[in-house]
Motif scaffolding. Structure first.
Motif, short mmCIF file in Angstrom:
data_model
loop_
_atom_site.label_atom_id
_atom_site.label_comp_id
_atom_site.label_asym_id
_atom_site.label_seq_id
_atom_site.Cartn_x
_atom_site.Cartn_y
_atom_site.Cartn_z
N ALA A 81 0.82 -1.21 0.00
CA ALA A 81 0.00 0.00 0.00
C ALA A 81 0.85 1.26 0.00
O ALA A 81 0.32 2.37 -0.03
CB ALA A 81 -0.92 0.00 1.22
N HIS A 82 2.17 1.11 0.03
CA HIS A 82 3.08 2.26 0.16
C HIS A 82 3.74 2.57 -1.18
O HIS A 82 4.46 1.74 -1.73
CB HIS A 82 4.14 1.97 1.22
CG HIS A 82 3.55 1.65 2.56
ND1 HIS A 82 3.19 2.62 3.46
CD2 HIS A 82 3.24 0.46 3.13
CE1 HIS A 82 2.69 2.05 4.54
NE2 HIS A 82 2.70 0.74 4.38
N SER A 83 3.50 3.77 -1.70
CA SER A 83 4.04 4.14 -3.01
C SER A 83 5.44 4.73 -2.94
O SER A 83 6.08 4.93 -3.98
CB SER A 83 3.11 5.15 -3.69
OG SER A 83 3.04 6.35 -2.92
N ASP A 84 5.95 5.00 -1.73
CA ASP A 84 7.20 5.74 -1.59
C ASP A 84 8.45 4.86 -1.53
O ASP A 84 9.54 5.36 -1.30
CB ASP A 84 7.16 6.64 -0.35
CG ASP A 84 6.95 5.85 0.93
OD1 ASP A 84 6.54 4.68 0.85
OD2 ASP A 84 7.17 6.41 2.02
N ARG A 85 8.30 3.55 -1.73
CA ARG A 85 9.45 2.66 -1.64
C ARG A 85 9.85 2.08 -3.00
O ARG A 85 10.66 1.15 -3.07
CB ARG A 85 9.16 1.51 -0.67
CG ARG A 85 8.79 1.93 0.74
CD ARG A 85 9.94 2.56 1.48
NE ARG A 85 11.08 1.67 1.62
CZ ARG A 85 11.19 0.73 2.57
NH1 ARG A 85 10.21 0.57 3.45
NH2 ARG A 85 12.27 -0.03 2.66
N ALA A 86 9.25 2.59 -4.08
CA ALA A 86 9.49 2.00 -5.40
C ALA A 86 10.96 2.08 -5.80
O ALA A 86 11.51 1.12 -6.34
CB ALA A 86 8.61 2.69 -6.45
N LEU A 87 11.60 3.22 -5.54
CA LEU A 87 13.00 3.36 -5.92
C LEU A 87 13.86 2.34 -5.19
O LEU A 87 14.75 1.71 -5.79
CB LEU A 87 13.49 4.78 -5.63
CG LEU A 87 14.92 5.10 -6.07
CD1 LEU A 87 15.08 4.88 -7.56
CD2 LEU A 87 15.27 6.53 -5.71
N ASP A 88 13.60 2.14 -3.89
CA ASP A 88 14.34 1.13 -3.14
C ASP A 88 14.12 -0.26 -3.72
O ASP A 88 15.04 -1.07 -3.80
CB ASP A 88 13.88 1.13 -1.67
CG ASP A 88 14.22 2.42 -0.94
OD1 ASP A 88 15.18 3.08 -1.36
OD2 ASP A 88 13.52 2.76 0.02
N ALA A 89 12.88 -0.52 -4.14
CA ALA A 89 12.54 -1.84 -4.69
C ALA A 89 13.35 -2.14 -5.95
O ALA A 89 13.90 -3.23 -6.11
CB ALA A 89 11.05 -1.92 -4.99
N PHE A 90 13.43 -1.19 -6.85
CA PHE A 90 14.13 -1.45 -8.10
C PHE A 90 15.65 -1.37 -7.93
O PHE A 90 16.39 -1.90 -8.76
CB PHE A 90 13.61 -0.53 -9.20
CG PHE A 90 12.19 -0.88 -9.57
CD1 PHE A 90 11.89 -2.07 -10.21
CD2 PHE A 90 11.14 -0.06 -9.21
CE1 PHE A 90 10.59 -2.42 -10.50
CE2 PHE A 90 9.84 -0.40 -9.50
CZ PHE A 90 9.56 -1.58 -10.16
N ASP A 91 16.09 -0.76 -6.85
CA ASP A 91 17.52 -0.81 -6.53
C ASP A 91 17.96 -2.22 -6.18
O ASP A 91 19.14 -2.56 -6.30
CB ASP A 91 17.85 0.14 -5.38
CG ASP A 91 18.11 1.56 -5.86
OD1 ASP A 91 18.30 1.74 -7.08
OD2 ASP A 91 18.11 2.48 -5.03
N ILE A 92 17.02 -3.05 -5.69
CA ILE A 92 17.36 -4.45 -5.39
C ILE A 92 16.80 -5.37 -6.47
O ILE A 92 16.58 -6.55 -6.24
CB ILE A 92 16.90 -4.88 -3.98
CG1 ILE A 92 15.39 -4.73 -3.82
CG2 ILE A 92 17.63 -4.11 -2.91
CD1 ILE A 92 14.88 -5.28 -2.49
N ASP A 93 16.55 -4.82 -7.66
CA ASP A 93 16.25 -5.60 -8.85
C ASP A 93 14.90 -6.31 -8.77
O ASP A 93 14.77 -7.48 -9.15
CB ASP A 93 17.37 -6.62 -9.11
CG ASP A 93 17.37 -7.12 -10.55
OD1 ASP A 93 16.91 -6.37 -11.43
OD2 ASP A 93 17.82 -8.25 -10.79
N ALA A 94 13.88 -5.63 -8.28
CA ALA A 94 12.53 -6.20 -8.27
C ALA A 94 12.01 -6.30 -9.70
O ALA A 94 12.33 -5.48 -10.56
CB ALA A 94 11.59 -5.32 -7.44
#
Length: 239
Positions: A81-94
């Motif tokens: 439900a949190h939109s503010d973690r997307a950059l962190d997610a793709f930094d770990i190759d989601a």
């Protein structure tokens, strides 16, 4: 495709499991209620895909996904439900980042991206080569995230801690450092020509000299300055 679900809310797992029953070729092989349990289930069940929430007790989803390494790691899809973690997610190759409530079409898109990721790894295992890098960069917008193909970006400009990704007819603002973006974009044909600018050389129509300054003019009319450290590089481009 074997999927493991990790979410501390049983209702959220139930809803996601229901949506996955509508997806052809998908089997839910297990569930976990927190990040630590997710790691144990991955070791025991060897899923192809992990769909995991972020805010969970014991160990959150971001930390759990960050512990996965190696070619046998599952493709990771965050469902949160949190939109503010997307950059962190793709930094770990989601593979993808889904915002709750999850829509069927977005889940299908995310599973297709995970499937392509798995196919690329499989092809690399056969050929002995590294899988081709995904050329997309995910940009946060008010409704969620948008995937912007770096291969279609004509040029990049920067202001403070944001960059502007310019495509023909559209510009996207993204929070990232130029150094980080340069590492992502260089394999896809963008070249840095200034501390705050990158261009695609094939889109440069002219190099303009004015006194001690230098600019490049793109075929879409955009003009970017060339920094002193990059002028020799730009002069080497074909006229």
């Amino acid at each position: 495709m074997r999927v493991l679900l990790a979410d501390d809310e049983p209702l959220a797992r139930d809803l996601l499991r229901h949506l996955l029953t509508e997806q052809p070729g998908v089997e839910v092989v297990g569930e976990a209620g927190d990040g630590r349990e997710a790691g144990e289930r991955i070791a025991a069940l060897d899923p192809d895909v992990l769909i995991i929430d972020i805010e969970m007790p014991e160990m959150d989803g971001m930390a759990a996904a960050g512990l996965l390494h190696g070619r046998d790691r599952p493709a990771v899809i965050f469902a949160t439900a949190h939109s503010d973690r997307a950059l962190d997610a793709f930094d770990i190759d989601a593979a993808d980042y889904l915002l709750k409530p999850i829509r069927r079409e977005r889940l299908t898109e995310a599973l297709n991206r995970a499937r392509r990721r798995l196919e690329q790894v499989g092809d690399a295992d056969v050929s002995g080569l590294e899988p081709p890098a995904d050329d997309g960069i995910w940009v946060a917008v008010r409704q969620g995230q948008v995937r912007v193909p770096l291969s279609e970006v004509s040029h990049v400009t920067a202001a403070r801690d944001h960059v502007y990704l310019h495509l023909d007819g559209r510009t996207w603002m993204h929070r990232i450092t130029m150094a980080r973006l340069e590492a992502l974009a260089t394999p896809h044909g963008l070249v840095r020509i200034h501390r705050s600018g990158m261009v695609r050389p094939s889109r440069v129509g002219a190099v303009v000299h004015s006194g001690k300054s230098m600019q490049v003019r793109l075929d879409n009319g955009a003009c970017l300055p060339v920094g002193p450290a990059y002028r020799r590089l730009v002069r080497s481009w074909p006229a």
